[in-house]
Design an enzyme around this catalytic site. Structure first.
Site, PDB file in Angstrom:
ATOM      1  N   SER A 199       0.854  -1.179   0.000  1.00  0.00           N
ATOM      2  CA  SER A 199       0.000   0.000   0.000  1.00  0.00           C
ATOM      3  C   SER A 199       0.889   1.227   0.000  1.00  0.00           C
ATOM      4  O   SER A 199       2.075   1.158   0.353  1.00  0.00           O
ATOM      5  CB  SER A 199      -0.899   0.001   1.248  1.00  0.00           C
ATOM      6  N   TYR A 212      -2.235  -0.827  10.517  1.00  0.00           N
ATOM      7  CA  TYR A 212      -2.181  -1.129   9.086  1.00  0.00           C
ATOM      8  C   TYR A 212      -0.844  -0.707   8.495  1.00  0.00           C
ATOM      9  O   TYR A 212      -0.198  -1.469   7.755  1.00  0.00           O
ATOM     10  CB  TYR A 212      -3.332  -0.413   8.380  1.00  0.00           C
TER      11      TYR A 212
END
Length: 359
Positions: A199, A212
């Site tokens: 990401s 995350y």
């Protein structure tokens, strides 16, 4: 890693020669201007060379394992790769769930749904054995593994329990490692591909998303080590770094984010709640929900990036499917001084608050 091919080298040298011979002499005579011109020429020649494509591999006879196919990007990816002609083993957390059922009904017979909780050693090893048996019967090779499974828990650090961090790490990072190690013998045998979904948050971290971001920073490190170690076997490990595609995530579907943050806040110790207050919590909730409205509207760049990682003859080490604005912001937050990026965060946060509250 992406190999330096004769074609890449030839394009680089030719481009550098053209720029140095015909472009730089047209720049002013000042020494600094000429030096700047040569530097820019080298950079442009490099950019041109690395973007030269080496062609595509045939899809026929190639099988891929994709994790996290119940919903979102994983579900869309399983469908897309099935249409491209791959034999897809779609790993689902719930083999009898709605997402798995639709995959079975709407995709070709070559796609097989497999029960795979990436946090379970037993299930992952069992799927690896099943896939090895299946491809040996069909005559296919297991060409690729796409580690897509992931979860998201939001909240500020003082609100989050240690179990929240463990849960995210167990799926996003340890699950990826577990799956990769289980399938590597088959991938190594055919000099295939490992594609790991990271990401933009694996490159820079944002407030309220520490679990995350930590997991995705780990994905980056694991993938870098894997790429270097597997190079001697001819296996390519590619990292996909999407921008903001939160609209395709189950975590941002309907009231999911409300339930997630409500659970986090409920489990926050009372003495911490007193410090932050309900008003601040509601502001954070509103801002996080508003980020879904800025998500990229089309998932095709992510799907195409994974396909390129699987079948490009010489894929790049990293692919970053996102719009121009997301790429620019990623560059800013990754390379600018912290004093600058911290103030950019504060400015962006204030603008999101104003937008969300209608101020």
């Amino acid at each position: 890693m992406a190999a330096v091919t004769i074609k890449n080298l030839a394009v680089f040298l030719l481009s550098a020669f053209v720029f140095a011979k015909y472009v730089v002499p047209r720049i002013g005579q000042e020494l600094l201007s000429r030096c700047f011109g040569y530097i820019v020429s080298i950079i442009l020649a490099y950019v041109i060379a690395v973007n030269v494509k080496e062609g595509k591999l045939q899809v026929a006879g190639k099988a891929v394992v994709v994790t996290g196919c119940d919903t979102g990007i994983g579900n869309a990816l399983a469908r897309y790769l099935d249409k491209q002609g791959f034999r897809v083993f779609a790993g689902c957390l719930f083999e009898t769930g709605e997402g798995a059922r639709k995959l079975k009904e709407e995709c070709s017979r070559k796609l097989q749904v497999v029960q795979m909780d990436v946090t379970s050693d037993e299930q992952v090893v069992g799927v690896a054995r099943f896939v090895q048996s299946a491809v040996s019967v069909s005559g296919d090779v297991l060409w690729g593994v796409v580690n897509n499974a992931g979860i998201l828990i939001l909240g500020e650090i003082e609100w989050l329990s240690l179990d929240s961090y463990r849960q995210v790490m167990e799926v996003n990072l340890m699950g990826m490692i577990r799956v990769t190690k289980a399938f590597l013998p088959m991938i190594r045998k055919c000099k295939g591909r490992i594609v790991n979904m990271s990401s933009a948050q694996g490159l820079f971290a944002a407030p309220s998303g520490s679990p995350y971001a930590i997991s995705k920073f780990g994905v980056e490190a694991f993938s870098d080590c894997l790429r270097l170690e597997m190079d001697k076997w001819g296996v390519k490990a590619v990292i996909i770094e999407p921008g903001n595609y939160s609209a395709f995530s189950k975590a941002f579907d309907g009231d999911s984010i409300d339930r997630m943050l409500d659970t986090v806040w409920t489990n926050t110790p009372d003495h911490v709640k007193q410090v932050y207050g309900e008003d601040y919590f509601n502001t954070v909730l509103t801002v996080l929900k508003s980020t879904t409205t800025t998500s990229a509207p089309d998932l095709k760049p992510v799907l195409s990036a994974v396909e390129d990682a699987l079948i490009d003859v010489n894929p790049p080490d990293r692919l970053s499917p996102s719009n121009t604005l997301s790429k620019l912001l990623t560059w800013f937050f990754r390379y600018l001084p912290v004093t600058v990026t911290d103030n950019l965060y504060k400015l962006a946060y204030a603008m999101l608050v104003d937008k969300a509250t209608g101020v």
